[in-house]
Write a protein that holds these residues in place. Structure first.
Motif, PDB file in Angstrom:
ATOM      1  N   GLU A  43       0.734  -1.041  -0.013  1.00 18.79           N
ATOM      2  CA  GLU A  43       0.121   0.029   0.046  1.00 18.79           C
ATOM      3  C   GLU A  43       0.928   1.339   0.013  1.00 18.79           C
ATOM      4  OE1 GLU A  43      -1.497   0.744   3.725  1.00 18.79           O
ATOM      5  OE2 GLU A  43      -2.592   2.362   3.227  1.00 18.79           O
ATOM      6  N   LYS A  44       2.015   1.154   0.881  1.00 21.76           N
ATOM      7  CA  LYS A  44       2.933   2.393   0.691  1.00 21.76           C
ATOM      8  C   LYS A  44       3.692   2.490  -0.599  1.00 21.76           C
ATOM      9  CE  LYS A  44       3.623   2.236   5.750  1.00 21.76           C
ATOM     10  NZ  LYS A  44       4.735   2.367   6.906  1.00 21.76           N
ATOM     11  N   CYS A  45       3.968   1.426  -1.064  1.00 24.67           N
ATOM     12  CA  CYS A  45       4.605   1.587  -2.457  1.00 24.67           C
ATOM     13  C   CYS A  45       3.899   2.165  -3.497  1.00 24.67           C
ATOM     14  CB  CYS A  45       5.008   0.230  -2.888  1.00 24.67           C
ATOM     15  SG  CYS A  45       6.619  -0.572  -2.161  1.00 24.67           S
TER      16      CYS A  45
ATOM     17  N   LYS B  31       6.738   1.000  14.451  1.00 26.02           N
ATOM     18  CA  LYS B  31       6.529  -0.439  13.545  1.00 26.02           C
ATOM     19  C   LYS B  31       5.885  -0.303  12.082  1.00 26.02           C
ATOM     20  CE  LYS B  31       4.230  -2.627  17.028  1.00 26.02           C
ATOM     21  NZ  LYS B  31       3.901  -3.530  17.904  1.00 26.02           N
ATOM     22  N   GLY B  32       5.904   1.030  11.823  1.00 29.22           N
ATOM     23  CA  GLY B  32       5.369   1.091  10.525  1.00 29.22           C
ATOM     24  C   GLY B  32       3.992   1.588  10.188  1.00 29.22           C
ATOM     25  N   GLY B  33       3.009   1.646  11.105  1.00 29.82           N
ATOM     26  CA  GLY B  33       1.959   1.926  11.173  1.00 29.82           C
ATOM     27  C   GLY B  33       1.350   3.220  10.170  1.00 29.82           C
TER      28      GLY B  33
ATOM     29  N   TYR C 163      10.433  -3.682   1.249  1.00 30.81           N
ATOM     30  CA  TYR C 163      11.533  -4.582   1.803  1.00 30.81           C
ATOM     31  C   TYR C 163      11.111  -5.816   2.402  1.00 30.81           C
ATOM     32  CZ  TYR C 163      10.641  -2.440   6.423  1.00 30.81           C
ATOM     33  OH  TYR C 163      10.425  -2.076   7.839  1.00 30.81           O
ATOM     34  N   ARG C 164       9.911  -5.700   3.081  1.00 30.19           N
ATOM     35  CA  ARG C 164       9.091  -6.976   3.717  1.00 30.19           C
ATOM     36  C   ARG C 164       8.796  -8.326   3.179  1.00 30.19           C
ATOM     37  NH1 ARG C 164       8.130  -4.937   9.208  1.00 30.19           N
ATOM     38  NH2 ARG C 164       7.543  -2.703   8.971  1.00 30.19           N
ATOM     39  N   SER C 165       8.496  -7.829   1.671  1.00 30.76           N
ATOM     40  CA  SER C 165       8.099  -9.020   1.005  1.00 30.76           C
ATOM     41  C   SER C 165       8.926  -9.382  -0.144  1.00 30.76           C
ATOM     42  CB  SER C 165       6.656  -8.751   0.263  1.00 30.76           C
ATOM     43  OG  SER C 165       6.883  -7.901  -0.682  1.00 30.76           O
TER      44      SER C 165
ATOM     45  N   ASN D 103      17.207   6.307   6.244  1.00 31.80           N
ATOM     46  CA  ASN D 103      16.423   6.355   7.313  1.00 31.80           C
ATOM     47  C   ASN D 103      16.648   5.242   8.328  1.00 31.80           C
ATOM     48  OD1 ASN D 103      15.225   9.377   7.242  1.00 31.80           O
ATOM     49  ND2 ASN D 103      14.161   8.496   5.510  1.00 31.80           N
ATOM     50  N   VAL D 104      16.974   4.285   7.752  1.00 29.63           N
ATOM     51  CA  VAL D 104      16.886   2.932   8.348  1.00 29.63           C
ATOM     52  C   VAL D 104      17.948   2.076   8.903  1.00 29.63           C
ATOM     53  CG1 VAL D 104      14.460   2.952   7.063  1.00 29.63           C
ATOM     54  CG2 VAL D 104      16.425   1.157   6.135  1.00 29.63           C
ATOM     55  N   GLY D 105      19.066   2.330   8.049  1.00 32.01           N
ATOM     56  CA  GLY D 105      20.260   1.361   8.172  1.00 32.01           C
ATOM     57  C   GLY D 105      19.978  -0.009   8.179  1.00 32.01           C
TER      58      GLY D 105
ATOM     59  N   ARG E 170      26.929  11.986   8.524  1.00 29.37           N
ATOM     60  CA  ARG E 170      25.832  12.085   9.279  1.00 29.37           C
ATOM     61  C   ARG E 170      25.313  13.413   9.212  1.00 29.37           C
ATOM     62  NH1 ARG E 170      26.193  11.291  15.951  1.00 29.37           N
ATOM     63  NH2 ARG E 170      23.949  11.570  16.209  1.00 29.37           N
ATOM     64  N   PHE E 171      23.992  13.485   9.140  1.00 28.33           N
ATOM     65  CA  PHE E 171      23.272  14.510   9.025  1.00 28.33           C
ATOM     66  C   PHE E 171      22.461  14.817  10.289  1.00 28.33           C
ATOM     67  CE2 PHE E 171      19.303  16.972   8.242  1.00 28.33           C
ATOM     68  CZ  PHE E 171      19.783  18.001   7.916  1.00 28.33           C
ATOM     69  N   MET E 172      22.389  15.853  10.872  1.00 29.08           N
ATOM     70  CA  MET E 172      21.697  16.324  12.069  1.00 29.08           C
ATOM     71  C   MET E 172      21.091  17.743  11.927  1.00 29.08           C
ATOM     72  SD  MET E 172      22.516  14.957  15.323  1.00 29.08           S
ATOM     73  CE  MET E 172      22.618  16.360  16.142  1.00 29.08           C
TER      74      MET E 172
HETATM   75  P1  NDP Z   1       8.734   7.913   9.833  1.00 26.48           P
HETATM   76  O1  NDP Z   1       7.464   8.610   9.480  1.00 26.48           O
HETATM   77  O2  NDP Z   1       9.472   7.385   8.834  1.00 26.48           O
HETATM   78  O3  NDP Z   1       8.345   6.830  10.633  1.00 26.48           O
HETATM   79  C1  NDP Z   1       9.120   5.694  11.090  1.00 26.48           C
HETATM   80  C2  NDP Z   1       9.371   4.554   9.794  1.00 26.48           C
HETATM   81  O4  NDP Z   1      10.336   3.844  10.132  1.00 26.48           O
HETATM   82  C3  NDP Z   1       7.838   3.677   9.897  1.00 26.48           C
HETATM   83  O5  NDP Z   1       6.927   4.146   9.476  1.00 26.48           O
HETATM   84  C4  NDP Z   1       8.349   2.553   9.261  1.00 26.48           C
HETATM   85  O6  NDP Z   1       7.888   2.367   8.033  1.00 26.48           O
HETATM   86  C5  NDP Z   1      10.163   2.479   9.482  1.00 26.48           C
HETATM   87  N1  NDP Z   1      10.680   1.328   9.944  1.00 26.48           N
HETATM   88  C6  NDP Z   1      10.464   0.977  11.258  1.00 26.48           C
HETATM   89  N2  NDP Z   1      11.101  -0.201  11.664  1.00 26.48           N
HETATM   90  C7  NDP Z   1      11.853  -0.226  10.635  1.00 26.48           C
HETATM   91  C8  NDP Z   1      12.992  -1.265  10.336  1.00 26.48           C
HETATM   92  N3  NDP Z   1      13.377  -2.012  11.143  1.00 26.48           N
HETATM   93  N4  NDP Z   1      13.420  -1.345   9.002  1.00 26.48           N
HETATM   94  C9  NDP Z   1      13.073  -0.449   8.244  1.00 26.48           C
HETATM   95  N5  NDP Z   1      11.963   0.520   8.374  1.00 26.48           N
HETATM   96  C10 NDP Z   1      11.536   0.529   9.668  1.00 26.48           C
HETATM   97  O7  NDP Z   1       9.712   8.808  10.986  1.00 26.48           O
HETATM   98  P2  NDP Z   1      10.355  10.053  10.382  1.00 26.48           P
HETATM   99  O8  NDP Z   1      10.292  10.260   9.222  1.00 26.48           O
HETATM  100  O9  NDP Z   1      10.187  11.212  11.522  1.00 26.48           O
HETATM  101  O10 NDP Z   1      12.199   9.632  10.796  1.00 26.48           O
HETATM  102  C11 NDP Z   1      12.532   8.950   9.740  1.00 26.48           C
HETATM  103  C12 NDP Z   1      14.197   8.752  10.206  1.00 26.48           C
HETATM  104  O11 NDP Z   1      14.651  10.070  10.116  1.00 26.48           O
HETATM  105  C13 NDP Z   1      14.310   8.078  11.544  1.00 26.48           C
HETATM  106  O12 NDP Z   1      15.687   7.367  11.274  1.00 26.48           O
HETATM  107  C14 NDP Z   1      14.628   9.360  12.336  1.00 26.48           C
HETATM  108  O13 NDP Z   1      15.404   8.895  13.533  1.00 26.48           O
HETATM  109  C15 NDP Z   1      15.129  10.294  11.213  1.00 26.48           C
HETATM  110  N6  NDP Z   1      15.263  11.499  11.697  1.00 26.48           N
HETATM  111  C16 NDP Z   1      16.561  12.098  11.589  1.00 26.48           C
HETATM  112  C17 NDP Z   1      16.836  13.575  11.863  1.00 26.48           C
HETATM  113  C18 NDP Z   1      17.972  14.215  11.782  1.00 26.48           C
HETATM  114  O14 NDP Z   1      18.180  15.317  12.002  1.00 26.48           O
HETATM  115  N7  NDP Z   1      19.195  13.435  11.249  1.00 26.48           N
HETATM  116  C19 NDP Z   1      15.658  14.476  12.082  1.00 26.48           C
HETATM  117  C20 NDP Z   1      14.386  13.801  12.021  1.00 26.48           C
HETATM  118  C21 NDP Z   1      14.101  12.539  11.746  1.00 26.48           C
HETATM  119  P3  NDP Z   1       8.084   0.987   7.140  1.00 26.48           P
HETATM  120  O15 NDP Z   1       6.444   0.648   6.940  1.00 26.48           O
HETATM  121  O16 NDP Z   1       8.760   1.413   5.561  1.00 26.48           O
HETATM  122  O17 NDP Z   1       8.878   0.089   7.933  1.00 26.48           O
END
Ligand code: NDP
Length: 347
Positions: free
Chosen positions: A191-193, A334-336, A208-210, A231-233, A286-288
Motif C-alpha cells: 500500500e505504501k509502495c 513499527k510502520g503503522g 522490503y518486507r516481501s 532513514n533505516v540502516g 551524518r546529518f543532524m
Molecule cells: P517515519 O515517519 O519514517 O516513521 C518511522 C518509519 O520507519 C515507519 O513508518 C516504518 O516504515 C520505518 N521502520 C520502522 N522499523 C523499521 C525497520 N526495522 N526497518 C526499516 N524501516 C523501519 O519517521 P520520521 O520520518 O520522523 O523519521 C525517519 C528517520 O529520520 C528516522 O530514522 C529518524 O531518526 C530520522 N530523523 C533524523 C533527523 C536528523 O536530524 N538526522 C531528524 C528527524 C528524523 P516501514 O513501513 O517502511 O517499515
C-alpha cells in the motif's frame, strides 16, 4: 482547570520494543493563574518521532537529548493556540509551536520559549508545522541539500529508505525536484509502495518486507545508485550501498532499524559495507538537522511555497486523542504510519 497529561510509566529497556503501557494517562489540576512572561496554551497537535525512542532510555546516548523521567510529563514537538497571555509578544488566538511541548491538553508555558507561526504558511493546515513545514520538512530538505550533492542534469539515481514515512516521503520528492533523474523508495508495505508511485511521483518503490531488495534494486536502478537518503540502516542499507556508484553520497539521516537495540549511534557498519564505501569513494556523512538551524527560516519558507503550490504532496496519519499518544508512537515505530504520524488533541 482539570487537564490530561501523559507521563512515562516505565522504560522498555535499551534492547526492548516500546509498548503503549510504557506511557500513562493522568488527570491533573492546572493552575491557570499566570505569572509574568507565561501563557496558557491549548494543545492542538502533538508529534511522535523516532528520536523519542532514545528518550525512553535511562541514558539517551546523545548529549543533545535528555531522557524522559519516570512519572514525569513527556514532551516533544507540539502546536497549539494561546488562550491567555502575560507575555508581551503573544496574545490570545496566536498559534505557537515548540520542540518541548508537554503531552498535555492545556499547559502553562513561558512565552519566550514558544515560536509564533503564521497559519497562512500552511493554508490553515496547522499539523504541517510538525511535519512538512516543520522539523520533518527541514530534515528532508536540508539533508538532501547539505549532504546529497544532487546536481541537475547529472542523470542521478536516488534511493530513499523509510520512503513512505514523514522524512522519506518528502526527501524523495525534493530529490526529484532538485533534479534526480530517478527516485526509488524502499518501504514496508505494498500500500505504501502504491502511494509513493501513484501519489508522490516516485519512479518505483520496493517493499522490503516481501521482496528481494537487492534484486528489485537491480531492476529499478539499472545504472546504479548515486544518492542514498538513509532513514533505516541495517540490512536494507547494506543492500543499497552494495549497488552504489563510485563517488556516490549517502545522507545518513537515521537508522531506525537499530533503535530498539543497545548499540551506539550511528551503529557500526559491516566490514564489507565499510570496504565498499572506501573503495568506491562514497561519502557517508551524518546529518543532524539541529546543526542547520541558521538555515531554518529560509528553508521553512521554501517548504511552505512547495506545499502550497502542490509541488510537494504531504501525507499524514492522524490519530485522535491524548490517550492515544503511546499507541501512536509505538505504531509509528513499527510502520503503522503513512507520511507524518500526528496526534490531534483538540479542535
Ligand atoms: P517515519 O515517519 O519514517 O516513521 C518511522 C518509519 O520507519 C515507519 O513508518 C516504518 O516504515 C520505518 N521502520 C520502522 N522499523 C523499521 C525497520 N526495522 N526497518 C526499516 N524501516 C523501519 O519517521 P520520521 O520520518 O520522523 O523519521 C525517519 C528517520 O529520520 C528516522 O530514522 C529518524 O531518526 C530520522 N530523523 C533524523 C533527523 C536528523 O536530524 N538526522 C531528524 C528527524 C528524523 P516501514 O513501513 O517502511 O517499515
Amino acid at each position: 482547570m482539570q487537564v490530561q497529561r501523559v507521563v512515562l510509566n516505565s522504560r522498555p529497556g535499551n534492547n526492548g520494543e516500546p509498548s503503549p503501557e510504557n506511557f500513562r494517562l493522568e488527570q491533573i489540576h492546572l493552575t491557570s493563574d499566570l505569572e509574568d512572561g507565561q501563557v496558557l496554551v491549548r494543545t492542538l497537535y502533538l508529534s511522535v518521532d523516532p528520536y523519542m525512542r532514545c528518550r525512553m532510555n535511562e541514558d539517551t546516548g546523545a548529549g543533545y537529548l535528555a531522557s524522559w523521567k519516570l512519572s514525569e510529563c513527556v514532551d516533544g514537538g507540539g502546536v497549539g493556540v494561546v488562550e491567555s497571555s502575560r507575555c508581551s509578544a503573544l496574545t490570545e488566538g496566536d498559534v505557537v509551536t515548540s520542540f518541548n511541548w508537554p503531552w498535555q491538553t492545556h499547559a502553562v508555558m513561558m512565552g519566550g520559549g514558544l515560536q509564533m507561526v503564521d497559519p497562512q504558511m500552511v493554508d490553515g493546515h496547522l499539523s504541517y508545522f510538525l511535519g512538512a513545514v516543520g522539523m520533518t520538512g527541514l530534515t528532508a530538505l536540508l539533508g538532501v541539500r547539505e549532504k546529497g550533492r544532487v546536481t541537475k542534469g547529472a542523470n542521478q539515481t536516488m534511493v530513499v529508505s523509510g520512503a513512505a514515512g514523514a522524512c522519506g516521503s518528502l526527501a524523495g520528492q525534493i530529490g526529484r525536484l532538485d533534479g534526480c533523474a530517478k527516485v526509488v523508495g524502499i518501504c514496508g508495505s505494498d500500500e505504501k509502495c502504491k502511494a509513493l508511485v501513484e501519489d508522490l511521483g516516485f519512479s518505483a518503490a520496493i517493499n522490503y518486507r516481501s521482496g528481494d531488495v537487492s534484486a528489485r534494486l537491480k531492476e529499478t536502478c539499472p545504472a546504479g545508485i548515486d544518492v542514498y537518503f538513509d532513514n533505516v540502516g541495517g540490512a536494507t542499507s547494506d543492500a543499497v550501498i552494495e549497488q552504489m556508484n563510485k563517488g556516490g553520497h549517502v545522507i545518513l539521516c537515521g537508522q531506525i532499524s537499530q533503535y530498539n537495540k543497545d548499540v551506539p549511534y550511528p551503529p557500526p557498519l559491516s566490514d564489507k559495507t565499510q570496504e565498499i564505501l572506501q573503495s568506491r569513494n562514497i561519502t557517508r556523512e551524518r546529518f543532524m538537522v539541529l546543526s542547520y538551524m541558521s538555515k531554518a527560516e529560509a528553508a521553512l519558507f521554501e517548504l511552505s511555497q512547495l506545499v502550497k503550490s502542490a509541488q510537494i504532496k504531504v501525507l499524514e496519519t492522524v490519530v485522535n486523542g491524548i490517550e492515544n499518544m503511546g499507541v501512536a508512537f509505538c505504531s509509528m515505530m513499527k510502520g503503522g504510519n503513512v507520511g507524518k504520524q500526528i496526534v490531534k488533541i483538540s479542535e
